[in-house]
Design an enzyme around this catalytic site. Structure first.
Site, PDB file in Angstrom:
ATOM      1  N   GLU A   1       0.829  -1.202   0.000  1.00 38.22           N
ATOM      2  CA  GLU A   1       0.000   0.000   0.000  1.00 38.22           C
ATOM      3  C   GLU A   1       0.867   1.258   0.000  1.00 38.22           C
ATOM      4  O   GLU A   1       0.350   2.365   0.086  1.00 38.22           O
ATOM      5  CB  GLU A   1      -0.927  -0.007   1.210  1.00 38.22           C
TER       6      GLU A   1
ATOM      7  N   GLY B   1      -0.021   1.741   4.206  1.00 37.94           N
ATOM      8  CA  GLY B   1      -0.511   2.867   3.417  1.00 37.94           C
ATOM      9  C   GLY B   1       0.335   4.115   3.557  1.00 37.94           C
ATOM     10  O   GLY B   1       0.633   4.573   4.665  1.00 37.94           O
TER      11      GLY B   1
ATOM     12  N   SER C   1       7.046   4.682   2.322  1.00 36.42           N
ATOM     13  CA  SER C   1       7.911   4.892   1.169  1.00 36.42           C
ATOM     14  C   SER C   1       9.274   4.253   1.385  1.00 36.42           C
ATOM     15  O   SER C   1       9.697   4.010   2.520  1.00 36.42           O
ATOM     16  CB  SER C   1       8.086   6.393   0.909  1.00 36.42           C
TER      17      SER C   1
ATOM     18  N   GLY D   1      21.255   8.483   8.202  1.00 35.37           N
ATOM     19  CA  GLY D   1      21.859   9.289   9.253  1.00 35.37           C
ATOM     20  C   GLY D   1      21.029   9.422  10.515  1.00 35.37           C
ATOM     21  O   GLY D   1      21.449  10.099  11.461  1.00 35.37           O
TER      22      GLY D   1
ATOM     23  N   ARG E   1       9.401   5.253  17.715  1.00 32.30           N
ATOM     24  CA  ARG E   1       9.720   6.564  18.266  1.00 32.30           C
ATOM     25  C   ARG E   1       9.167   6.651  19.687  1.00 32.30           C
ATOM     26  O   ARG E   1       7.997   6.318  19.922  1.00 32.30           O
ATOM     27  CB  ARG E   1       9.143   7.683  17.397  1.00 32.30           C
TER      28      ARG E   1
ATOM     29  N   GLU F   1       7.791   1.376  12.810  1.00 32.45           N
ATOM     30  CA  GLU F   1       6.543   1.900  13.350  1.00 32.45           C
ATOM     31  C   GLU F   1       5.870   2.876  12.379  1.00 32.45           C
ATOM     32  O   GLU F   1       6.539   3.584  11.624  1.00 32.45           O
ATOM     33  CB  GLU F   1       6.836   2.612  14.675  1.00 32.45           C
ATOM     34  N   ALA F   2       4.549   2.898  12.403  1.00 37.67           N
ATOM     35  CA  ALA F   2       3.794   3.832  11.565  1.00 37.67           C
ATOM     36  C   ALA F   2       4.258   5.263  11.818  1.00 37.67           C
ATOM     37  O   ALA F   2       4.465   5.677  12.959  1.00 37.67           O
ATOM     38  CB  ALA F   2       2.298   3.701  11.852  1.00 37.67           C
TER      39      ALA F   2
ATOM     40  N   ALA G   1       2.145   2.393   8.225  1.00 37.16           N
ATOM     41  CA  ALA G   1       1.557   3.470   7.429  1.00 37.16           C
ATOM     42  C   ALA G   1       2.323   4.767   7.629  1.00 37.16           C
ATOM     43  O   ALA G   1       2.664   5.139   8.760  1.00 37.16           O
ATOM     44  CB  ALA G   1       0.093   3.655   7.804  1.00 37.16           C
TER      45      ALA G   1
END
Length: 339
Positions: A216, A233, A236, A282, A313, A274-275, A259
């Site tokens: 997605e 979703g 990248s 770096g 995070r 994690e989303a 996502a």
């Protein structure tokens, strides 16, 4: 004649008014063609359309050499009135013209080679920018005249996109895949069996999935996603064309990128991002021990290719943390069924 040629394709394509190639369709490309096939095609120009006499002679030679499938294809192309070309690549060299470039893209989408499995250096400079329309490929400089001609017939020339690469499904539909929005998968994508590309998923050329997998997010040029991995979703992957150095980005087996997350480093197997978290080379990462306590700080590039990692995070401090992730991503079998 040796048996070491790289690939062969007999194709039909489109030329502009100057006789320059815009695109070529290779319905049955071959990897490592036989010595007999090489013998009858070695002298053909990979950039020149075959006239009917040449195509008849080629068909006869293919029959005589026992290449019945390619001879049958040549027979079907005879009398079509369309430009036909035969491309024999003796070696895996960078493409020098449009037919050679399209043959290499077909090899990828036919699953004959995997991403990074063939040289594509200079491909962008070889391929022309084309208007892809409901009447096929149109030279950009000839588009206005074609649009006017259509209007004078009371019709509209529909331009679906203007690009150097067409959508894959107009040339190749690999077995056992689902593609919700076909315009989002370029020719030259490699989709392994069991791959699902959802509406917002995107797969560039020289990139793809080993399958099965649910995509997605975005698979950028040069990126290969391993078996059983999911891209959530809006996520990248930084590709090899994005100026990020010479690191080859990849995703291992049974990974999950959440996502709106993303990676600029290769992931090993069974990794989770994690989303909403984007990891670049770096990015400073706090390594946690089994009790969740920080033990050292490293750059994400130091973790490239390592398996069983969970990137997250810290919701209080905002620090990027990494701990061992021993539970592999389990894909929903119903979502990945293609029968």
């Amino acid at each position: 004649m040796t048996d070491s040629a790289f690939a062969f394709g007999l194709g039909v394509g489109t030329q502009n008014s100057k006789g320059e190639w815009l695109e070529v369709f290779f319905p049955a490309p071959l990897l490592a063609p036989s010595a007999e096939l090489q013998a009858v095609t070695a002298e053909l120009d990979s950039n020149t359309a075959l006239g009917e006499p040449e195509l008849r002679a080629l068909q006869s030679a293919l029959n005589s050499s026992g290449e019945s499938a390619q001879a049958s294809l040549a027979g079907r192309l005879l009398g079509s009135g369309r430009p036909v070309v035969a491309v024999l690549l003796q070696h895996d060299q960078a493409p020098e013209n449009v037919p050679e470039g399209y043959l290499k893209l077909h090899l990828l989408s036919h699953r004959l080679v995997k991403p990074h499995g063939t040289k594509l250096d200079g491909l962008f400079g070889v391929l022309p920018n084309v208007a892809w329309t409901n009447e096929g490929a149109v030279d950009i400089n000839e588009l206005t005249e074609r649009q006017l001609s259509a209007r004078l017939r009371g019709e509209t020339l529909e331009v679906s996109c203007v690009d150097k690469f067409p959508k894959m499904t107009n040339y190749v539909v690999p077995h056992g895949v689902r593609i919700a929005h076909t315009a989002r998968v370029r020719l030259g994508a490699y989709l392994g069996e069991g791959t699902t590309i959802m509406h917002e998923g995107f797969v560039n050329f020289n990139a793809g999935t080993e399958g099965p997998g649910m995509i997605e997010g975005r698979i950028s040029a040069g990126v290969l996603v391993g078996q059983g991995s999911d891209l959530g979703g809006g996520c990248s992957t930084i590709g090899t064309l994005s100026g990020g150095g010479d690191i080859v980005i990849s995703v291992g087996k049974e990974c999950l990128i959440g996502a709106n997350g993303g990676i600029g480093i290769p992931l090993g197997d069974r990794c989770t991002v994690e989303a909403g978290l984007f990891i670049t080379a770096g990015t400073k990462v706090s390594m946690l021990d089994a009790d969740g306590m920080p033990v050292e700080s490293v750059k994400a590039r130091d973790l490239a290719g390592k398996s069983d990692l969970l990137f997250r995070r810290n919701s209080t401090t905002g620090a990027v943390e990494c701990l061992t992730n021993r539970s592999a991503v389990e894909l929903n079998e119903a979502l990945h069924a293609h029968n």
